[in-house]
Design an enzyme around this catalytic site. Sequence first.
Site: not given
Ligand code: GAL
Length: 843
Positions: A463, A541
């Site tokens: 990200e 993710e």
């Molecule tokens: C994502 C990020 C993670 C965590 C997650 C929580 O955007 O990559 O590290 O913060 O959100 O939802």
Amino acid sequence: MTQVSRRSLLASGLAAGPLLSLPLTPVAAQAPGNTADQAALAPAAIAPREELLLDFGWRFAFGHAGDPSKDFGFGMGQGDFAKTGDFKIAKSGFDDTGWRTLDLPHDWAVELPFVNDEVLGDSSSRSHGFKPLGRRFPETSVGWYRRTFDIPESDKGRRIWIEFDGALRDAIVWVNGCFVGRHDDGYSSFRFDLSEVLKYGGANHIVVRVDASFGDGWFYEGAGIYRHVWLTKMDPVHLGKWDSVVRTTVADGAATLDLATIVENDGEHPANVTVDWTILDPAGRTVARATSAPISVNPGGSAECGTSARVTAPQMWSVETPSLYTAIVKVAGDGAVRDGERVSFGIRTLRYDVDKGFFLNGVPTKIQGTCNHHDHAGVGAALPDALQRFRLAVLQGMGCNAVRTSHNQPTPEWVASCDRMGVMMMCETRQMSSSEEGLRQLELMVKRYRNSPSIIMWSIGNEEWQLQTGELAPQGARIARSMVELCHRLDPTRVVSAAVNGDNEQGVSDPLDIIGFNYNVPEKPEAFRKKHPTRPVFGSETSSAIATRGEYAKDPARNAVSSYDGVVPWGQTPEQWWKFYGSREWATGGFAWTGFDYRGEPTPYGWPSVNSQFGIVDMCGFPKDYYYYYKAWWKKAPSLHLFPHWNWAGREGEEIPVWVYSNLDEVELSVNGRSLGWQKVPALGHVEWKVRYQPGVIEARGRRSGKIVLTERRETTGPARSIRLSVDRRTIDADGQDLAMLTVEMLDARGRPIPTANHKIAFNITGPGKIIGVGNGDPNSHESDKDPRRSLFNGLAQVIVQSDRHAGRIVVEAVAEGASFAPLVPATISIVTRSPAMVRPTA
Ligand code: GAL
């Protein structure tokens, strides 16, 4: 084979070149050797190299990040780095008797109290789970570690390195008063050559100042020397660090092994060397041997030495059978073995098909993954090795077959556990940067782990919104390209990706081999595939579902989240994201955020919450209900899970949603013996009823092909009567590192665990072991992780017991605290500690 100047290689920072293929040397049969398990546990060093664990017997004291007078005078004046040999704290006369004694790995952050001290513009305290770390907390952000170790006279002439697997962060190291080096980032390993500053035939003093004032991430990272430390002693003619590579290609029922390494000569004379490779199969039998052509290596120089070998009918590494081979690599020179190491590797094939997804050994395999940070209840970031295996087993229990090391390079034992236990890995570096530092971190990660069969892809970051879209997108593409090229150069066998939550049509996504989508399903991956039908995609993710274990209603007053359907606005429930990735062949699979709850980044609530609630299991590894959704749809075995519990005193007559996660055809629910009927289980879904509460029993029965396969009940329990202690392993190694993980529950008079119990329990331990941490999975608990007492949270608590180095019997007793609990029957449990079959040598 190339002869190169070592110094120029080190200066360029890129020591590994392309692999060389040399003719095969004939295979010789040999008697069976050690078993696979022993091979994995065995020290990597082969004589005459020694690799000594330097974890035991350190002294520790807090310094100060702002005031030299409270930092042992460090920074008082200019002198600390002015004259070599002058640094008093690292000299024999320094009195550290007031310092505390401890063993590594160590995380001091987890020992600190929680402090609610958020100020505008500084989220560090929240990110760290309200632990006082950062520039506003100078008195708890610096730690000093000191130790004495003996070096015998006979070591003179060897090269001796101190090697840190990781320290959070900014470590400065002095030995015998001499500054030997500094290392900034918290996740890459680092090493310093001590050969010239050591005292041979006497005591040596090392001091490490660790400063956690700055962080690398936005989550709890811990503070201190939280991974192993090693003292490695080598002949001046030795193998380069993480330079030995086994690259496998499988064709026609045989594996070709390209074998390469680098020999370095830190001695004073040219050395004529060959490198011998002995390949052991998973049972320890020699299956191949090869020797590189002789070469002379100049003093101060290095040489690449390559050869190849062949293994017929290889035992493939897979999720079901994680077969590990071992390469024993020895440098022979001038009539003697000069150095050697054991390299563990696997033989397997990987393929990403744009239409059909991912193939492991030619078998279509969905990536059923979870992202994980590196901390655990009780111990913070300082995980003993056995805890890595424990955590992985918890994840495997729900069918998780892959982990992502978000957002940093992993602890070596996490990777080793994945190799041994059959879990695939997306291995991610911390900094997305093509700066010298960014590439150094990436290079180290790829070199260190490229022999690990578990790793199925590299990730160059997560990200990086500035580099994904907009003004900096062109820079993003350039930075990513340099990083991808470096990965390819060091390891052409794996694809490279990144976790991208913005625009995948430009910026960092441009040079990626496989496109990673964070969230945004189904829109973004669907749209991307239509536009770019030749580029494979996966869910780097996903999810960010939230749940408080054992809670069944959203209750902001108590910072609780419902276990039925908790999810953040940008996320999806397990059911939502897996219906997408699980049902499209091309979609490869994905990594849910997260497997375990983690400290810091408390979401969705702030204080008094101190950890996230994203985990599919809590901080201790106790499953939330979502765990059983995955278990039903990620595993083949029949599965059925009924929730919630059935203790709703005071809510008689109210409607309670009752859910079942199951992979059976249909499920029936009955309440106190009365059937509420059968329901078909939708593919990748669940079934639910609304039930008016009355105490008693709810029961779910699941049928497959007309036959009842599984039944589960939830019963209204009576008052608490006794404590129950259970343990994952009754016999552990007496090595000062192994663990027994205890679960604490409260039972009613009929021996049924009470799912709502919250009694406070005290623990006494006797025998050759200690309690290194306690936890209960409550995201809002401010109880100490180190005191030997803990409240149950919704029926459960965890005690982590570690052996010392004496064989014997550890006994743990659990007693309820507080007068009103006096009649509760205590529990005891014993754990046997036995002399280990293999002991890591220590310094
Ligand atoms: C994502 C990020 C993670 C965590 C997650 C929580 O955007 O990559 O590290 O913060 O959100 O939802």
